[in-house]
Design a protein around this motif. Structure first.
Motif, PDB file in Angstrom:
ATOM      1  N   ARG A  12       0.834  -1.210   0.000  1.00 53.55           N
ATOM      2  CA  ARG A  12       0.000   0.000   0.000  1.00 53.55           C
ATOM      3  C   ARG A  12       0.867   1.258   0.000  1.00 53.55           C
ATOM      4  O   ARG A  12       0.535   2.251  -0.654  1.00 53.55           O
ATOM      5  CB  ARG A  12      -0.981  -0.014   1.170  1.00 53.55           C
ATOM      6  CG  ARG A  12      -2.119  -1.013   0.974  1.00 53.55           C
ATOM      7  CD  ARG A  12      -3.239  -0.856   1.998  1.00 53.55           C
ATOM      8  NE  ARG A  12      -2.792  -0.900   3.386  1.00 53.55           N
ATOM      9  CZ  ARG A  12      -2.640  -2.018   4.098  1.00 53.55           C
ATOM     10  NH1 ARG A  12      -2.883  -3.187   3.550  1.00 53.55           N
ATOM     11  NH2 ARG A  12      -2.242  -1.948   5.350  1.00 53.55           N
ATOM     12  N   LEU A  13       1.985   1.228   0.726  1.00 58.79           N
ATOM     13  CA  LEU A  13       2.921   2.350   0.711  1.00 58.79           C
ATOM     14  C   LEU A  13       3.518   2.519  -0.687  1.00 58.79           C
ATOM     15  O   LEU A  13       3.603   3.635  -1.209  1.00 58.79           O
ATOM     16  CB  LEU A  13       4.026   2.145   1.752  1.00 58.79           C
ATOM     17  CG  LEU A  13       5.136   3.200   1.777  1.00 58.79           C
ATOM     18  CD1 LEU A  13       4.571   4.590   2.052  1.00 58.79           C
ATOM     19  CD2 LEU A  13       6.191   2.822   2.806  1.00 58.79           C
ATOM     20  N   PHE A  14       3.926   1.420  -1.284  1.00 57.57           N
ATOM     21  CA  PHE A  14       4.449   1.434  -2.654  1.00 57.57           C
ATOM     22  C   PHE A  14       3.424   2.063  -3.599  1.00 57.57           C
ATOM     23  O   PHE A  14       3.745   2.952  -4.389  1.00 57.57           O
ATOM     24  CB  PHE A  14       4.778  -0.004  -3.086  1.00 57.57           C
ATOM     25  CG  PHE A  14       5.131  -0.167  -4.530  1.00 57.57           C
ATOM     26  CD1 PHE A  14       6.375   0.194  -5.015  1.00 57.57           C
ATOM     27  CD2 PHE A  14       4.217  -0.733  -5.418  1.00 57.57           C
ATOM     28  CE1 PHE A  14       6.706   0.020  -6.350  1.00 57.57           C
ATOM     29  CE2 PHE A  14       4.533  -0.912  -6.755  1.00 57.57           C
ATOM     30  CZ  PHE A  14       5.778  -0.533  -7.223  1.00 57.57           C
ATOM     31  N   LEU A  15       2.189   1.623  -3.501  1.00 55.91           N
ATOM     32  CA  LEU A  15       1.133   2.109  -4.369  1.00 55.91           C
ATOM     33  C   LEU A  15       0.853   3.596  -4.124  1.00 55.91           C
ATOM     34  O   LEU A  15       0.661   4.359  -5.073  1.00 55.91           O
ATOM     35  CB  LEU A  15      -0.129   1.282  -4.148  1.00 55.91           C
ATOM     36  CG  LEU A  15      -1.200   1.382  -5.215  1.00 55.91           C
ATOM     37  CD1 LEU A  15      -0.660   1.017  -6.587  1.00 55.91           C
ATOM     38  CD2 LEU A  15      -2.367   0.487  -4.849  1.00 55.91           C
ATOM     39  N   HIS A  16       0.863   4.013  -2.868  1.00 52.71           N
ATOM     40  CA  HIS A  16       0.667   5.432  -2.545  1.00 52.71           C
ATOM     41  C   HIS A  16       1.740   6.284  -3.221  1.00 52.71           C
ATOM     42  O   HIS A  16       1.437   7.316  -3.839  1.00 52.71           O
ATOM     43  CB  HIS A  16       0.698   5.630  -1.029  1.00 52.71           C
ATOM     44  CG  HIS A  16       0.666   7.073  -0.626  1.00 52.71           C
ATOM     45  ND1 HIS A  16      -0.499   7.807  -0.572  1.00 52.71           N
ATOM     46  CD2 HIS A  16       1.668   7.916  -0.285  1.00 52.71           C
ATOM     47  CE1 HIS A  16      -0.209   9.049  -0.220  1.00 52.71           C
ATOM     48  NE2 HIS A  16       1.096   9.139  -0.035  1.00 52.71           N
ATOM     49  N   GLU A  17       2.978   5.877  -3.105  1.00 56.50           N
ATOM     50  CA  GLU A  17       4.081   6.630  -3.711  1.00 56.50           C
ATOM     51  C   GLU A  17       3.996   6.609  -5.229  1.00 56.50           C
ATOM     52  O   GLU A  17       4.278   7.606  -5.894  1.00 56.50           O
ATOM     53  CB  GLU A  17       5.428   6.094  -3.232  1.00 56.50           C
ATOM     54  CG  GLU A  17       5.702   6.371  -1.770  1.00 56.50           C
ATOM     55  CD  GLU A  17       5.659   7.863  -1.444  1.00 56.50           C
ATOM     56  OE1 GLU A  17       6.282   8.670  -2.167  1.00 56.50           O
ATOM     57  OE2 GLU A  17       4.992   8.231  -0.470  1.00 56.50           O
ATOM     58  N   LEU A  18       3.598   5.487  -5.777  1.00 58.41           N
ATOM     59  CA  LEU A  18       3.449   5.355  -7.223  1.00 58.41           C
ATOM     60  C   LEU A  18       2.357   6.297  -7.735  1.00 58.41           C
ATOM     61  O   LEU A  18       2.534   6.971  -8.756  1.00 58.41           O
ATOM     62  CB  LEU A  18       3.112   3.904  -7.564  1.00 58.41           C
ATOM     63  CG  LEU A  18       3.237   3.470  -9.004  1.00 58.41           C
ATOM     64  CD1 LEU A  18       4.661   3.662  -9.506  1.00 58.41           C
ATOM     65  CD2 LEU A  18       2.824   2.009  -9.132  1.00 58.41           C
ATOM     66  N   THR A 117      11.670  13.671  -7.907  1.00 55.83           N
ATOM     67  CA  THR A 117      11.346  12.454  -8.650  1.00 55.83           C
ATOM     68  C   THR A 117      12.474  11.427  -8.556  1.00 55.83           C
ATOM     69  O   THR A 117      12.199  10.228  -8.511  1.00 55.83           O
ATOM     70  CB  THR A 117      11.003  12.744 -10.126  1.00 55.83           C
ATOM     71  OG1 THR A 117      12.096  13.404 -10.757  1.00 55.83           O
ATOM     72  CG2 THR A 117       9.747  13.599 -10.246  1.00 55.83           C
ATOM     73  N   ILE A 118      13.707  11.878  -8.499  1.00 56.02           N
ATOM     74  CA  ILE A 118      14.829  10.950  -8.319  1.00 56.02           C
ATOM     75  C   ILE A 118      14.695  10.219  -6.990  1.00 56.02           C
ATOM     76  O   ILE A 118      14.851   8.998  -6.915  1.00 56.02           O
ATOM     77  CB  ILE A 118      16.185  11.690  -8.441  1.00 56.02           C
ATOM     78  CG1 ILE A 118      16.442  12.095  -9.895  1.00 56.02           C
ATOM     79  CG2 ILE A 118      17.338  10.833  -7.892  1.00 56.02           C
ATOM     80  CD1 ILE A 118      17.579  13.079 -10.085  1.00 56.02           C
ATOM     81  N   ALA A 119      14.372  10.951  -5.938  1.00 53.68           N
ATOM     82  CA  ALA A 119      14.183  10.323  -4.624  1.00 53.68           C
ATOM     83  C   ALA A 119      13.005   9.348  -4.656  1.00 53.68           C
ATOM     84  O   ALA A 119      13.103   8.219  -4.150  1.00 53.68           O
ATOM     85  CB  ALA A 119      13.960  11.393  -3.553  1.00 53.68           C
ATOM     86  N   SER A 123      13.248   5.157  -4.353  1.00 61.38           N
ATOM     87  CA  SER A 123      12.531   4.377  -3.338  1.00 61.38           C
ATOM     88  C   SER A 123      11.636   3.333  -3.990  1.00 61.38           C
ATOM     89  O   SER A 123      11.574   2.180  -3.543  1.00 61.38           O
ATOM     90  CB  SER A 123      11.690   5.292  -2.456  1.00 61.38           C
ATOM     91  OG  SER A 123      12.530   6.157  -1.716  1.00 61.38           O
ATOM     92  N   LEU A 124      10.947   3.710  -5.052  1.00 61.62           N
ATOM     93  CA  LEU A 124      10.049   2.782  -5.728  1.00 61.62           C
ATOM     94  C   LEU A 124      10.810   1.600  -6.340  1.00 61.62           C
ATOM     95  O   LEU A 124      10.329   0.466  -6.311  1.00 61.62           O
ATOM     96  CB  LEU A 124       9.230   3.509  -6.790  1.00 61.62           C
ATOM     97  CG  LEU A 124       8.131   4.424  -6.251  1.00 61.62           C
ATOM     98  CD1 LEU A 124       7.610   5.357  -7.343  1.00 61.62           C
ATOM     99  CD2 LEU A 124       7.009   3.616  -5.620  1.00 61.62           C
ATOM    100  N   LEU A 139      11.159  -1.108 -15.084  1.00 65.11           N
ATOM    101  CA  LEU A 139      10.497   0.083 -15.598  1.00 65.11           C
ATOM    102  C   LEU A 139      10.834   1.307 -14.746  1.00 65.11           C
ATOM    103  O   LEU A 139      11.198   2.363 -15.268  1.00 65.11           O
ATOM    104  CB  LEU A 139       8.987  -0.144 -15.625  1.00 65.11           C
ATOM    105  CG  LEU A 139       8.154   0.977 -16.225  1.00 65.11           C
ATOM    106  CD1 LEU A 139       6.969   0.394 -16.983  1.00 65.11           C
ATOM    107  CD2 LEU A 139       7.673   1.919 -15.149  1.00 65.11           C
ATOM    108  N   LEU A 140      10.741   1.146 -13.442  1.00 63.06           N
ATOM    109  CA  LEU A 140      11.032   2.256 -12.537  1.00 63.06           C
ATOM    110  C   LEU A 140      12.505   2.659 -12.587  1.00 63.06           C
ATOM    111  O   LEU A 140      12.829   3.849 -12.488  1.00 63.06           O
ATOM    112  CB  LEU A 140      10.602   1.899 -11.116  1.00 63.06           C
ATOM    113  CG  LEU A 140       9.082   1.768 -10.933  1.00 63.06           C
ATOM    114  CD1 LEU A 140       8.762   1.036  -9.635  1.00 63.06           C
ATOM    115  CD2 LEU A 140       8.413   3.131 -10.980  1.00 63.06           C
ATOM    116  N   GLN A 141      13.392   1.689 -12.765  1.00 66.10           N
ATOM    117  CA  GLN A 141      14.825   1.993 -12.893  1.00 66.10           C
ATOM    118  C   GLN A 141      15.080   2.834 -14.145  1.00 66.10           C
ATOM    119  O   GLN A 141      15.870   3.773 -14.106  1.00 66.10           O
ATOM    120  CB  GLN A 141      15.660   0.710 -12.929  1.00 66.10           C
ATOM    121  CG  GLN A 141      17.162   0.969 -12.992  1.00 66.10           C
ATOM    122  CD  GLN A 141      17.688   1.694 -11.768  1.00 66.10           C
ATOM    123  OE1 GLN A 141      17.492   1.231 -10.646  1.00 66.10           O
ATOM    124  NE2 GLN A 141      18.358   2.815 -11.967  1.00 66.10           N
TER     125      GLN A 141
END
Length: 169
Positions: A12-18, A117-119, A123-124, A139-141
């Protein structure tokens, strides 16, 4: 990704940040259009044009990622993203029509967003790796690498040209 992980607080934290980075990327496209139109130097205009394409790619990639995760594309506002964009607009007001000084300010504003966005992407990427979601991690990388390249390009332009002209204005 296992359903157990999808139901976790970590996911859920991952999704919130995404969702937050998605909101910022969508709104940053519009801000870049405005900044591109206001840039005094051709070099900065070209740079913003390239960054606009990078941001469009990011939005498209994030949309695909939401599909892969079987999550809806977010439709809600995120205050931190709105705040970053508002800061850009305030900087434009504060610098007025002073061409090269405004260009220096535009670079600062763009780098504030780039650093955020780099930060966020860093994290993502880590979260995706921990959850063993390899497609998301890759993809995120790529998005993280794109943001780092954009930031480096802005730094070079500021240090080698814009700031030198702005101080003489």
């Amino acid at each position: 990704m296992e359903n157990v992980m999808k139901n976790s607080g970590f996911y859920r934290l991952f999704l919130h940040e995404l969702k937050g980075i998605y909101w910022l990327e969508c709104n940053w496209i519009t801000a870049l259009e405005e900044m591109k139109a206001l840039a005094a130097s051709e070099e900065l205009t070209v740079t913003f044009r390239k960054h606009h394409v990078v941001n469009q790619k990011a939005v498209h990639s994030l949309t695909r990622l939401f599909d892969q995760l079987e999550e809806p594309v977010p439709q809600i506002r995120y205050a931190f993203a709105d705040g970053l964009i508002a800061d850009v607009r305030q900087m434009l007001t504060d610098t007025g029509n002073d061409g090269m000084v405004r260009d220096a300010g535009l670079i600062i504003a763009a780098q504030k967003v780039a650093h955020y966005t780099i930060a966020a992407y860093g994290s993502l990427v880590t979260f995706a790796r921990i959850m063993d979601h390899q497609q998301a991690e890759q993809l995120l990388q790529q998005l993280l690498d794109d943001k780092k390249n954009s930031d480096a390009e802005l730094t070079a332009l500021a240090e080698n040209y814009i700031n030198l002209k702005a101080v003489q204005a």
